[in-house]
Design a protein around this motif. Structure first.
Motif, PDB file in Angstrom:
ATOM      1  N   THR A   1       0.860  -1.190   0.000  1.00  0.00           N
ATOM      2  CA  THR A   1       0.000   0.000   0.000  1.00  0.00           C
ATOM      3  C   THR A   1       0.891   1.234   0.000  1.00  0.00           C
ATOM      4  O   THR A   1       2.034   1.188   0.462  1.00  0.00           O
ATOM      5  CB  THR A   1      -0.928   0.034   1.220  1.00  0.00           C
ATOM      6  OG1 THR A   1      -0.125   0.060   2.420  1.00  0.00           O
ATOM      7  CG2 THR A   1      -1.833  -1.190   1.253  1.00  0.00           C
TER       8      THR A   1
ATOM      9  N   VAL B   1      -3.275   0.202  -3.940  1.00  0.00           N
ATOM     10  CA  VAL B   1      -2.921  -1.109  -3.388  1.00  0.00           C
ATOM     11  C   VAL B   1      -2.480  -1.953  -4.577  1.00  0.00           C
ATOM     12  O   VAL B   1      -3.236  -2.126  -5.530  1.00  0.00           O
ATOM     13  CB  VAL B   1      -4.109  -1.778  -2.677  1.00  0.00           C
ATOM     14  CG1 VAL B   1      -3.677  -3.097  -2.025  1.00  0.00           C
ATOM     15  CG2 VAL B   1      -4.736  -0.851  -1.647  1.00  0.00           C
TER      16      VAL B   1
ATOM     17  N   SER C   1      -4.025  -4.056  -9.348  1.00  0.00           N
ATOM     18  CA  SER C   1      -4.013  -2.953  -8.385  1.00  0.00           C
ATOM     19  C   SER C   1      -5.413  -2.385  -8.251  1.00  0.00           C
ATOM     20  O   SER C   1      -6.246  -2.535  -9.149  1.00  0.00           O
ATOM     21  CB  SER C   1      -3.040  -1.852  -8.817  1.00  0.00           C
ATOM     22  OG  SER C   1      -3.484  -1.232 -10.007  1.00  0.00           O
TER      23      SER C   1
ATOM     24  N   HIS D   1      -7.771   3.598  -3.548  1.00  0.00           N
ATOM     25  CA  HIS D   1      -8.562   4.263  -2.524  1.00  0.00           C
ATOM     26  C   HIS D   1      -8.699   5.726  -2.931  1.00  0.00           C
ATOM     27  O   HIS D   1      -8.053   6.186  -3.871  1.00  0.00           O
ATOM     28  CB  HIS D   1      -7.864   4.160  -1.160  1.00  0.00           C
ATOM     29  CG  HIS D   1      -8.096   2.876  -0.429  1.00  0.00           C
ATOM     30  ND1 HIS D   1      -8.806   2.795   0.753  1.00  0.00           N
ATOM     31  CD2 HIS D   1      -7.689   1.610  -0.695  1.00  0.00           C
ATOM     32  CE1 HIS D   1      -8.830   1.539   1.180  1.00  0.00           C
ATOM     33  NE2 HIS D   1      -8.155   0.806   0.322  1.00  0.00           N
TER      34      HIS D   1
ATOM     35  N   VAL E   1      -3.235   5.113   1.269  1.00  0.00           N
ATOM     36  CA  VAL E   1      -3.545   3.839   1.922  1.00  0.00           C
ATOM     37  C   VAL E   1      -2.448   3.552   2.943  1.00  0.00           C
ATOM     38  O   VAL E   1      -1.255   3.699   2.650  1.00  0.00           O
ATOM     39  CB  VAL E   1      -3.639   2.699   0.897  1.00  0.00           C
ATOM     40  CG1 VAL E   1      -4.335   1.489   1.524  1.00  0.00           C
ATOM     41  CG2 VAL E   1      -4.382   3.141  -0.355  1.00  0.00           C
TER      42      VAL E   1
ATOM     43  N   SER F   1      -2.512  -2.987   5.204  1.00  0.00           N
ATOM     44  CA  SER F   1      -3.023  -4.102   4.403  1.00  0.00           C
ATOM     45  C   SER F   1      -2.881  -5.398   5.183  1.00  0.00           C
ATOM     46  O   SER F   1      -2.034  -5.520   6.071  1.00  0.00           O
ATOM     47  CB  SER F   1      -2.272  -4.205   3.077  1.00  0.00           C
ATOM     48  OG  SER F   1      -0.874  -4.339   3.298  1.00  0.00           O
TER      49      SER F   1
ATOM     50  N   SER G   1      -7.618  -3.598   3.030  1.00  0.00           N
ATOM     51  CA  SER G   1      -6.794  -2.390   3.082  1.00  0.00           C
ATOM     52  C   SER G   1      -7.580  -1.266   3.733  1.00  0.00           C
ATOM     53  O   SER G   1      -8.819  -1.238   3.698  1.00  0.00           O
ATOM     54  CB  SER G   1      -6.335  -1.981   1.679  1.00  0.00           C
ATOM     55  OG  SER G   1      -7.440  -1.820   0.802  1.00  0.00           O
TER      56      SER G   1
END
Length: 348
Positions: A42, A48, A67, A70, A74, A77, A88
């Motif tokens: 992250t 992610v 991937s 967000h 982030v 995780s 996450s």
């Protein structure tokens, strides 16, 4: 105090394998699948990412797999125990579930009132636990929209580690809150950190008898929960260079040998045997901090990120040198295996 990196210029002094297509910004967490060599990272670039790590003899390589995004940076995780799903959390206050191996889209399974700093899947009770800067722990049954339990913390959550049934949470103001996950409704014990400065990371013992805590002041505390074991508690210095003192950002137990590795803002990582109070191997210092690290499931691969971690503020950020890297290191047996005791008697 010397400028960061003044004595460390080699980007990859340990000749580790570089992960391809790394994040564009600082890496906040790394975690390997519990049953395969899939690595998740992250980042502060809101992403992610997952790579498949391939091992052929003594050669490692990485292949980007997928991937997700967000809305904001982030911070944490974790994998589900079956290795199919990734969780996450971050600054958008959301907890997302990503059924990665089936190609599913991420779904929001939890919310906090402030950034989500830590999370962990607890397979023994089929719950996800999340810790936030809103000063709460929240437990989530993925079949329900609302948390099944909300626990008030004394301060913002900074670190969390679980070896069922033991869970240790490090918060602001140096609080360490211990929970028995067989009875998570009440605190088992609350301890003031044995270290004098802010907590950065915690790691529960594999035998659930205690935990390690690392601070911003280049020191690790070894703490046993049983009061009768108090004589075994101690602290040790690490991640220091002359008068310069650096944060201990990550502590990982080797999954087989139960020795430990610490990584810090000085750009180095070292292997230790806490029971014999000795360092097994000190690795060469990288030119930027190591904010996070992790072992794969059998301890044959150690992943670590090298990137600016902002511990020295914006004034020491240099765009020309602030490249983000993730490296894969294969520790030698002598680095992670406890050394046999000399003589015939054992020390008490």
């Amino acid at each position: 105090m010397s400028a960061f990196g003044a004595t460390a210029t080699n980007v990859n002094p340990n000749r580790s394998t570089e992960v391809v297509s790394p994040p564009a910004d600082t890496v906040s967490s790394l975690c390997f699948s519990p049953n395969a060599n899939y690595l998740v990272a992250t980042s502060w670039d809101n992403q992610v990412r997952c790579w498949e790590v391939k091992k052929l003899g003594s050669t490692l390589s990485s292949v980007p797999k997928a991937s997700i995004s967000h809305d904001n940076p982030v911070l944490c995780s974790a994998w589900k125990d079956d290795g199919t799903t990734v969780f996450s959390g971050g600054c958008d206050k959301q907890v997302k579930m990503w059924q990665l191996l089936s190609g599913g889209q991420p779904v929001t399974v939890g919310m906090h009132d402030a950034p989500v700093k830590e999370l962990a899947w607890i397979p023994d009770v089929n719950l996800l636990v999340t810790g936030s800067w809103d000063k709460t722990l929240r437990y989530w049954d993925l079949r329900q929209q609302n948390p099944v339990l909300v626990q008030q913390l004394p301060e913002r959550c900074y670190a969390l580690s679980i070896r069922y049934p033991l869970m240790v949470v490090g918060t602001a103001d140096r609080n360490l809150v211990v929970y028995d996950l067989k009875n998570p409704q009440t605190e088992f014990k609350r301890i003031m950190s044995p270290l004098k400065y802010q907590t950065r990371c915690v790691a529960t013992f594999p035998d659930q008898q205690g935990f390690l805590v690392g601070s911003i002041e280049g020191r690790v505390g070894v703490h046993h929960l049983d009061d009768s074991q108090e004589g075994k508690n101690f602290t040790f210095k690490c991640h220091r260079d002359g008068n310069d003192i650096y944060s201990v950002n990550s502590i990982n137990f080797h999954p087989i040998h139960h020795t430990i590795v610490t990584a810090g803002s000085d750009g180095s990582f070292s292997f230790w045997d806490k029971d014999r109070k000795q360092r097994l191997k000190a690795m060469s210092r990288c030119n930027q901090p190591i904010p996070c690290s992790t072992f794969n499931n059998d301890g044959s691969i150690y992943a670590y990120s090298v990137c600016y971690d902002w511990t020295k503020g914006a004034e020491n950020f240099s765009p020309s040198t602030a490249k983000t890297n993730i490296y894969l290191h294969m520790p030698q047996d002598e680095d992670v295996k406890p050394k046999p005791r000399s003589g015939t008697g054992s020390k008490k």
